[in-house]
Motif scaffolding. Structure first.
Motif, PDB file in Angstrom:
ATOM      1  N   SER A  31      25.859  30.017  37.662  1.00  0.00           N
ATOM      2  CA  SER A  31      25.666  28.564  37.731  1.00  0.00           C
ATOM      3  C   SER A  31      26.463  27.849  36.649  1.00  0.00           C
ATOM      4  CB  SER A  31      24.179  28.232  37.576  1.00  0.00           C
ATOM      5  OG  SER A  31      23.428  28.801  38.610  1.00  0.00           O
ATOM      6  N   SER A  32      26.667  26.551  36.856  1.00  0.00           N
ATOM      7  CA  SER A  32      27.330  25.726  35.856  1.00  0.00           C
ATOM      8  C   SER A  32      26.345  25.339  34.758  1.00  0.00           C
ATOM      9  CB  SER A  32      27.897  24.461  36.513  1.00  0.00           C
ATOM     10  OG  SER A  32      26.849  23.632  36.970  1.00  0.00           O
ATOM     11  N   ALA A  33      26.861  24.653  33.741  1.00  0.00           N
ATOM     12  CA  ALA A  33      26.030  24.290  32.592  1.00  0.00           C
ATOM     13  C   ALA A  33      24.899  23.337  32.953  1.00  0.00           C
ATOM     14  CB  ALA A  33      26.909  23.656  31.513  1.00  0.00           C
ATOM     15  N   SER A  34      25.006  22.616  34.075  1.00  0.00           N
ATOM     16  CA  SER A  34      23.943  21.687  34.463  1.00  0.00           C
ATOM     17  C   SER A  34      22.623  22.426  34.700  1.00  0.00           C
ATOM     18  CB  SER A  34      24.340  20.914  35.723  1.00  0.00           C
ATOM     19  OG  SER A  34      24.512  21.785  36.820  1.00  0.00           O
ATOM     20  N   ALA A  35      22.709  23.711  35.062  1.00  0.00           N
ATOM     21  CA  ALA A  35      21.488  24.497  35.257  1.00  0.00           C
ATOM     22  C   ALA A  35      20.738  24.659  33.940  1.00  0.00           C
ATOM     23  CB  ALA A  35      21.833  25.864  35.846  1.00  0.00           C
ATOM     24  N   ILE A  36      21.486  24.881  32.856  1.00  0.00           N
ATOM     25  CA  ILE A  36      20.851  25.053  31.540  1.00  0.00           C
ATOM     26  C   ILE A  36      20.119  23.780  31.130  1.00  0.00           C
ATOM     27  CG2 ILE A  36      21.283  25.485  29.093  1.00  0.00           C
ATOM     28  CD1 ILE A  36      23.635  27.214  29.884  1.00  0.00           C
ATOM     29  N   VAL A  37      20.736  22.629  31.377  1.00  0.00           N
ATOM     30  CA  VAL A  37      20.106  21.340  31.050  1.00  0.00           C
ATOM     31  C   VAL A  37      18.791  21.189  31.802  1.00  0.00           C
ATOM     32  CG1 VAL A  37      20.358  18.837  31.166  1.00  0.00           C
ATOM     33  CG2 VAL A  37      22.320  20.258  30.532  1.00  0.00           C
ATOM     34  N   ASN A  38      18.787  21.529  33.080  1.00  0.00           N
ATOM     35  CA  ASN A  38      17.569  21.409  33.891  1.00  0.00           C
ATOM     36  C   ASN A  38      16.504  22.404  33.463  1.00  0.00           C
ATOM     37  OD1 ASN A  38      17.775  19.531  36.568  1.00  0.00           O
ATOM     38  ND2 ASN A  38      19.797  20.197  35.899  1.00  0.00           N
ATOM     39  N   ILE A  39      16.909  23.624  33.120  1.00  0.00           N
ATOM     40  CA  ILE A  39      15.946  24.621  32.645  1.00  0.00           C
ATOM     41  C   ILE A  39      15.283  24.137  31.359  1.00  0.00           C
ATOM     42  CG2 ILE A  39      15.710  26.949  31.689  1.00  0.00           C
ATOM     43  CD1 ILE A  39      17.972  27.799  33.602  1.00  0.00           C
ATOM     44  N   LEU A  40      16.099  23.653  30.427  1.00  0.00           N
ATOM     45  CA  LEU A  40      15.555  23.149  29.155  1.00  0.00           C
ATOM     46  C   LEU A  40      14.638  21.955  29.384  1.00  0.00           C
ATOM     47  CD1 LEU A  40      18.689  23.430  26.821  1.00  0.00           C
ATOM     48  CD2 LEU A  40      16.687  24.928  26.888  1.00  0.00           C
ATOM     49  N   SER A  41      14.983  21.102  30.354  1.00  0.00           N
ATOM     50  CA  SER A  41      14.148  19.928  30.655  1.00  0.00           C
ATOM     51  C   SER A  41      12.786  20.355  31.175  1.00  0.00           C
ATOM     52  CB  SER A  41      14.849  19.038  31.691  1.00  0.00           C
ATOM     53  OG  SER A  41      16.060  18.528  31.196  1.00  0.00           O
ATOM     54  N   ILE A  42      12.758  21.326  32.084  1.00  0.00           N
ATOM     55  CA  ILE A  42      11.484  21.814  32.618  1.00  0.00           C
ATOM     56  C   ILE A  42      10.625  22.381  31.499  1.00  0.00           C
ATOM     57  CG2 ILE A  42      10.428  23.599  34.074  1.00  0.00           C
ATOM     58  CD1 ILE A  42      12.789  23.218  36.016  1.00  0.00           C
ATOM     59  N   VAL A  43      11.220  23.212  30.638  1.00  0.00           N
ATOM     60  CA  VAL A  43      10.477  23.810  29.528  1.00  0.00           C
ATOM     61  C   VAL A  43       9.953  22.723  28.590  1.00  0.00           C
ATOM     62  CG1 VAL A  43      10.651  25.312  27.509  1.00  0.00           C
ATOM     63  CG2 VAL A  43      11.771  25.969  29.651  1.00  0.00           C
ATOM     64  N   PHE A  44      10.805  21.754  28.266  1.00  0.00           N
ATOM     65  CA  PHE A  44      10.436  20.674  27.338  1.00  0.00           C
ATOM     66  C   PHE A  44       9.228  19.891  27.865  1.00  0.00           C
ATOM     67  CE2 PHE A  44      10.717  16.252  25.938  1.00  0.00           C
ATOM     68  CZ  PHE A  44      10.819  16.398  24.564  1.00  0.00           C
ATOM     69  N   PHE A  45       9.269  19.478  29.119  1.00  0.00           N
ATOM     70  CA  PHE A  45       8.220  18.611  29.640  1.00  0.00           C
ATOM     71  C   PHE A  45       6.910  19.369  29.876  1.00  0.00           C
ATOM     72  CE2 PHE A  45      11.930  15.981  31.154  1.00  0.00           C
ATOM     73  CZ  PHE A  45      11.739  14.985  30.211  1.00  0.00           C
ATOM     74  N   ILE A  46       6.987  20.641  30.263  1.00  0.00           N
ATOM     75  CA  ILE A  46       5.752  21.413  30.424  1.00  0.00           C
ATOM     76  C   ILE A  46       5.077  21.610  29.063  1.00  0.00           C
ATOM     77  CG2 ILE A  46       4.772  23.633  31.084  1.00  0.00           C
ATOM     78  CD1 ILE A  46       5.591  21.962  33.453  1.00  0.00           C
ATOM     79  N   LEU A  47       5.865  21.933  28.040  1.00  0.00           N
ATOM     80  CA  LEU A  47       5.296  22.116  26.705  1.00  0.00           C
ATOM     81  C   LEU A  47       4.781  20.791  26.139  1.00  0.00           C
ATOM     82  CD1 LEU A  47       7.785  24.658  25.069  1.00  0.00           C
ATOM     83  CD2 LEU A  47       5.539  25.101  26.090  1.00  0.00           C
ATOM     84  N   LEU A  48       5.453  19.681  26.479  1.00  0.00           N
ATOM     85  CA  LEU A  48       4.965  18.367  26.046  1.00  0.00           C
ATOM     86  C   LEU A  48       3.615  18.076  26.699  1.00  0.00           C
ATOM     87  CD1 LEU A  48       5.285  15.643  24.629  1.00  0.00           C
ATOM     88  CD2 LEU A  48       6.643  14.870  26.602  1.00  0.00           C
ATOM     89  N   PHE A  49       3.494  18.380  27.980  1.00  0.00           N
ATOM     90  CA  PHE A  49       2.227  18.204  28.695  1.00  0.00           C
ATOM     91  C   PHE A  49       1.109  18.985  28.013  1.00  0.00           C
ATOM     92  CE2 PHE A  49      -0.667  20.223  31.731  1.00  0.00           C
ATOM     93  CZ  PHE A  49      -1.252  19.117  32.327  1.00  0.00           C
ATOM     94  N   VAL A  50       1.374  20.264  27.705  1.00  0.00           N
ATOM     95  CA  VAL A  50       0.360  21.106  27.069  1.00  0.00           C
ATOM     96  C   VAL A  50       0.032  20.580  25.673  1.00  0.00           C
ATOM     97  CG1 VAL A  50      -0.128  23.419  26.181  1.00  0.00           C
ATOM     98  CG2 VAL A  50       0.998  23.149  28.398  1.00  0.00           C
ATOM     99  N   SER A  51       1.035  20.141  24.932  1.00  0.00           N
ATOM    100  CA  SER A  51       0.809  19.625  23.571  1.00  0.00           C
ATOM    101  C   SER A  51      -0.083  18.392  23.579  1.00  0.00           C
ATOM    102  CB  SER A  51       2.154  19.298  22.909  1.00  0.00           C
ATOM    103  OG  SER A  51       2.954  20.448  22.758  1.00  0.00           O
ATOM    104  N   ILE A  52       0.158  17.490  24.530  1.00  0.00           N
ATOM    105  CA  ILE A  52      -0.645  16.264  24.606  1.00  0.00           C
ATOM    106  C   ILE A  52      -2.069  16.571  25.055  1.00  0.00           C
ATOM    107  CG2 ILE A  52      -0.923  14.078  25.830  1.00  0.00           C
ATOM    108  CD1 ILE A  52       2.122  13.865  25.929  1.00  0.00           C
ATOM    109  N   SER A  53      -2.193  17.329  26.139  1.00  0.00           N
ATOM    110  CA  SER A  53      -3.526  17.578  26.694  1.00  0.00           C
ATOM    111  C   SER A  53      -4.391  18.425  25.771  1.00  0.00           C
ATOM    112  CB  SER A  53      -3.402  18.269  28.058  1.00  0.00           C
ATOM    113  OG  SER A  53      -2.786  19.538  27.936  1.00  0.00           O
ATOM    114  N   SER A  54      -3.777  19.249  24.943  1.00  0.00           N
ATOM    115  CA  SER A  54      -4.550  20.160  24.100  1.00  0.00           C
ATOM    116  C   SER A  54      -5.012  19.528  22.790  1.00  0.00           C
ATOM    117  CB  SER A  54      -3.719  21.405  23.782  1.00  0.00           C
ATOM    118  OG  SER A  54      -2.590  21.059  23.008  1.00  0.00           O
TER     119      SER A  54
END
Length: 393
Positions: free
Chosen positions: A86-109
């Motif tokens: 894949s091109s580098a855009s895949a890495i950006v999307n992977i990092l975005s998914i990880v970032f927002f899921i961890l942000l969700f857990v950080s806020i809710s916890s």
């Protein structure tokens, strides 16, 4: 830290209010849309605050399940990236998914460290910015300064509609004053009338239906009043452009579910063509997918077969099925379910409106990585924990 979110949200309204509508595909800072910067700064500061304040992230069974699914999804996406180059855009999307899921857990916890009253007051303060922004956006449209009532200039109108829909559901959960709530609901309704978003106006009616549909005399009378208010609005000059948009939506839906075709000169030709192309890409890449990101997706777009400007299908389910493949999309769906099921199950009518409006809206767009989706859902889960029985959840 959670109490400061209204300030970060206001940065998307006040400093840029008198700008014209910006193109989020162009208005970017190192690839990140300007519209996302304030929310992502809030996310980074939330992470840092959790780390350096000595607060532990409380992980119960639900959070542990989310983390395990996230780890599996990361492993799958990394493997996919390696296999299909894949091109580098895949890495950006992977990092975005990880970032927002961890942000969700950080806020809710953080429910052990913040009070319900403080966060509910924060939501009330945030609602003030929404009300001011919507009123000002409507005024800009009425005086001819703007093409519609969008008040978030770095978001396109459909992203703004989703943000407002989700926040209205969140605000409905904490609101305790009926008269004030009815007044604010009228302002939200007026905003959607003047916003050029078909999905937005339909989604808002869906939220209202979930919130108010009860077979009680008062609610039946209220429903009759709302029905006639809608009829009067749609019969007026303000309602003319709404009915045109709904007519276009009906025509496009008819084409999708029938054997009819749509020509290049008709409304929504490109949108319908992109949906067909999305189905075609899924058929040809259902095992491993195309890889995350628009650049990877467009490598498989058949321009000879689908003669339109290449693009994603404006549908989360088609788009991410094509990009992730069957197994990847299954993992991502399970992860999303683990995050939002508690909101639907324990969030009363407001929680059901929140989840249903999001699922509905994703059939018209791919906004699953919109920062506010994860911030608002994290706050919703936080409030549910504080209001209900923590042990039961």
């Amino acid at each position: 830290m959670l109490r400061f979110y209204p300030i970060f949200f206001a940065l998307n309204i006040i400093p840029v209010f008198f700008l014209s509508q910006q193109n989020p595909d162009i208005a970017r800072f190192f690839g990140i849309p300007y519209a996302y910067l304030s929310s992502m700064c809030f996310g980074v500061l939330t992470f840092l605050y959790v780390i350096f304040s000595g607060r532990r992230i409380t992980v119960n069974k639900r959070e542990l399940n989310i983390i395990i699914l996230l780890a599996l999804l990361i492993f799958y996406m990394a493997l996919q990236y390696y296999i299909i180059d894949s091109s580098a855009s895949a890495i950006v999307n992977i990092l975005s998914i990880v970032f927002f899921i961890l942000l969700f857990v950080s806020i809710s916890s953080q429910f052990k460290y913040e009070s319900y009253s403080n966060i509910s007051k924060m939501v009330e303060r945030c609602n003030v910015f929404f009300i001011i922004g919507m009123i000002a956006g409507c005024l800009k449209y009425l005086v001819g300064f703007s093409s519609d009532a969008n008040f978030l200039m770095f978001f396109n109108r459909n992203a703004t509609a989703l943000i407002v829909l989700l926040f209205f559901s969140l605000y409905s959960f904490v609101n305790t004053t009926r008269k004030k709530y009815m007044l604010f609901s009228l302002i939200y309704f007026s905003f959607f009338v003047l916003l050029d978003s078909r999905a937005g106006i339909i989604g808002f009616f869906m939220v209202l239906s979930v919130m108010f549909f009860k077979f009680h005399l008062k609610n039946i009378i209220l429903g009759i009043f709302v029905f006639f208010a809608i009829v009067i609005t749609l019969s007026s000059g303000f309602g003319e452009h709404i009915t045109k948009r709904l007519d276009r939506a009906t025509e496009s839906l008819h084409v999708l579910v029938s054997d009819d075709t749509i020509s290049s000169g008709e409304n929504d030709f490109r949108r319908v063509t992109l949906l067909y192309s999305g189905v075609d890409i899924i058929k040809n890449n259902y095992l491993i997918g195309t890889g995350l990101g628009t650049e990877n997706y467009l490598k498989y777009f058949n321009t000879a077969k689908f003669q339109t400007v290449p693009g994603q299908p404006h549908n989360f389910y088609l788009s991410y099925s094509a990009q992730l493949g069957a197994l990847g999309f299954l993992l991502f769906s399970m992860l999303i379910y683990s995050c939002f099921s508690i909101v639907f199950k324990y969030g009363n009518r407001a929680g059901k409106a929140f989840v249903l409006s999001l699922l509905f809206y994703l059939t018209f767009n791919e906004y699953i990585l919109l920062p506010e989706v994860w911030i608002f859902s994290g706050l919703f889960v936080f409030l549910i924990y504080k209001r209900g029985s923590i042990e039961r959840l």
